[in-house]
Design a protein around this motif. Structure first.
Motif, PDB file in Angstrom:
ATOM      1  N   THR A  32       0.846  -1.203   0.000  1.00  0.00           N
ATOM      2  CA  THR A  32       0.000   0.000   0.000  1.00  0.00           C
ATOM      3  C   THR A  32       0.881   1.253   0.000  1.00  0.00           C
ATOM      4  O   THR A  32       0.664   2.180  -0.780  1.00  0.00           O
TER       5      THR A  32
ATOM      6  N   LEU B 129       0.249   2.191  -3.883  1.00  0.00           N
ATOM      7  CA  LEU B 129      -1.129   2.722  -3.975  1.00  0.00           C
ATOM      8  C   LEU B 129      -1.277   4.039  -3.197  1.00  0.00           C
ATOM      9  O   LEU B 129      -1.920   4.088  -2.149  1.00  0.00           O
TER      10      LEU B 129
ATOM     11  N   GLY C 238      -2.922   6.804  -4.034  1.00  0.00           N
ATOM     12  CA  GLY C 238      -4.173   7.554  -4.219  1.00  0.00           C
ATOM     13  C   GLY C 238      -5.330   7.023  -3.391  1.00  0.00           C
ATOM     14  O   GLY C 238      -5.314   5.893  -2.924  1.00  0.00           O
ATOM     15  N   ASP C 239      -6.336   7.866  -3.208  1.00  0.00           N
ATOM     16  CA  ASP C 239      -7.560   7.445  -2.520  1.00  0.00           C
ATOM     17  C   ASP C 239      -8.750   8.131  -3.194  1.00  0.00           C
ATOM     18  O   ASP C 239      -8.963   9.318  -2.993  1.00  0.00           O
ATOM     19  N   PRO C 240      -9.537   7.425  -4.011  1.00  0.00           N
ATOM     20  CA  PRO C 240      -9.413   5.995  -4.299  1.00  0.00           C
ATOM     21  C   PRO C 240      -8.169   5.697  -5.131  1.00  0.00           C
ATOM     22  O   PRO C 240      -7.577   6.600  -5.730  1.00  0.00           O
ATOM     23  N   ALA C 241      -7.794   4.424  -5.163  1.00  0.00           N
ATOM     24  CA  ALA C 241      -6.572   4.030  -5.859  1.00  0.00           C
ATOM     25  C   ALA C 241      -6.694   4.311  -7.359  1.00  0.00           C
ATOM     26  O   ALA C 241      -7.753   4.127  -7.952  1.00  0.00           O
TER      27      ALA C 241
ATOM     28  N   THR D 214     -13.167   4.475  -1.637  1.00  0.00           N
ATOM     29  CA  THR D 214     -12.212   5.266  -0.848  1.00  0.00           C
ATOM     30  C   THR D 214     -11.931   4.510   0.451  1.00  0.00           C
ATOM     31  O   THR D 214     -12.663   3.570   0.797  1.00  0.00           O
ATOM     32  N   VAL D 215     -10.908   4.926   1.163  1.00  0.00           N
ATOM     33  CA  VAL D 215     -10.568   4.275   2.438  1.00  0.00           C
ATOM     34  C   VAL D 215     -11.737   4.352   3.434  1.00  0.00           C
ATOM     35  O   VAL D 215     -12.085   3.341   4.048  1.00  0.00           O
TER      36      VAL D 215
ATOM     37  N   ARG E 128     -14.269   1.735   2.549  1.00  0.00           N
ATOM     38  CA  ARG E 128     -13.834   0.377   2.909  1.00  0.00           C
ATOM     39  C   ARG E 128     -13.961   0.154   4.413  1.00  0.00           C
ATOM     40  O   ARG E 128     -14.300  -0.935   4.861  1.00  0.00           O
TER      41      ARG E 128
ATOM     42  N   GLY F 137      -7.086   1.017   4.681  1.00  0.00           N
ATOM     43  CA  GLY F 137      -6.202   1.455   3.601  1.00  0.00           C
ATOM     44  C   GLY F 137      -5.441   0.313   2.955  1.00  0.00           C
ATOM     45  O   GLY F 137      -5.047   0.388   1.786  1.00  0.00           O
ATOM     46  N   GLN F 138      -5.241  -0.776   3.709  1.00  0.00           N
ATOM     47  CA  GLN F 138      -4.405  -1.877   3.227  1.00  0.00           C
ATOM     48  C   GLN F 138      -5.193  -3.016   2.592  1.00  0.00           C
ATOM     49  O   GLN F 138      -4.604  -3.908   1.991  1.00  0.00           O
TER      50      GLN F 138
END
Length: 310
Positions: free
Chosen positions: A165, A169, A171-174, A251-252, A255, A267-268
């Motif tokens: 991550t 990765l 970005g958020d969202p990725a 997005t985090v 999730r 995030g992971q």
């Protein structure tokens, strides 16, 4: 006897206190956790930054106090990939020992895989036959295979959910291109080891340990932790393949709202899902079962095996 196992992992520092004696299953008595995210506290040279070292020392001190409060006769301290691979690992270990008295034993990736396999074998028993074990940590992926308590083969790859991550990765969202690049990277790494396992033939039972797999199984509809240790929890490749693009689009915070996903791990979970999907696909696994025991229990079981019989 009451034993404590102090696990300095890539995501958390976790003290597990158990009541244990040879020949019996360890009974959890207390759990003390602190999110440290060591895998994310490395500087550009791959060293654990001074702030990270200070936080590690303070966390180990807190865990020792908790172990003392709970009456532990012995604490088994170990560290995994974040410390193992830090460029200043020796200096960090020396400072931890000087300031806390704790001599952290750094496990190799293969030792980690073998001890986790031992725990899974004891949990499922001999009737499970040939076991294939998968474990995704913050810093590494462990895979082990065998019919005995010590696996025939065990590998560790630098494919932990926290590490990937942080490195792939941002970005958020990725970003879609980032997800595709990480997917390619993960699969290329795993593909190198497939021959190591396929030569032993098809496993009778595939099991997975770790927070990442537990969360993925829960997202895909497995029972929650409130239903107890002994409820069977299955994760199928089909359900994982359906969830990966959904996780990638979230997005985090979105999730974190999913069942079983903690805020600290949200995030992971995408990187973890890409590793899980890649491993299941390349190793030909259609479904796996979540094992409640993992590395910490393996360390305890190994210690109990070496206690003199009274």
């Amino acid at each position: 006897m009451r034993l404590g196992v102090l696990d300095v992992g890539s995501n958390t520092v976790h003290l597990l206190v158990v009541d244990a004696h040879p020949g019996a299953r360890p009974l959890p008595a207390h759990s003390h956790k602190a999110e440290l995210r060591l895998a994310e506290l490395l500087d550009e040279r791959g060293a654990i930054a001074p702030d990270g070292v200070e936080r590690l020392i303070a966390t180990v001190r807190d865990a020792l106090l908790a172990a003392e409060d709970k009456g532990c006769e012995e604490v088994l301290p170990f560290a995994t990939s974040a410390v193992r691979e830090a460029s200043n690992a020796d200096a960090v270990l020396a400072r931890v020992k000087d300031e806390t008295g704790v001599d952290l034993q750094v496990l190799t990736g293969e030792e980690e895989a073998r001890l986790t396999f031992l725990a899974a074998r004891r949990w499922f028993g001999w009737s499970a036959g040939k076991l294939l074990l998968l474990d995704i940590g913050g810093g590494s992926l462990e895979v082990a295979y065998g019919i005995d308590e010590d696996p025939d083969t065990a590998v560790s790859l630098p494919l932990g959910a926290g590490r990937l991550t942080a490195g792939w990765l941002p970005g958020d969202p990725a970003d879609t291109a980032d997800v595709k690049a990480l997917r390619r990277h993960v699969r290329a790494q795993i593909a190198r080891t497939v021959g190591e396992f396929s030569r032993f033939g098809k496993p009778d039972h595939v099991v997975a340990t770790s927070k990442t797999f537990k969360q993925l199984a829960r997202i895909a509809g497995a029972p929650g932790s409130s239903e107890g240790l002994y409820v069977q929890r299955i994760l199928t490749r089909k359900s994982l393949e359906e969830w990966v693009p959904r996780l990638a689009a979230m997005t985090v915070p979105e999730r974190a709202a999913l069942p079983g996903v903690s805020e600290g791990r949200a995030g992971q979970v995408l990187a973890g899902a890409l590793v899980a999907e890649g491993a299941m696909d390349l190793l030909g696994v259609e479904e796996l079962e979540i094992c409640p025991w993992a590395l910490r229990e393996g360390v305890i079981l190994r210690r109990l095996d070496h206690l003199p019989e009274h």
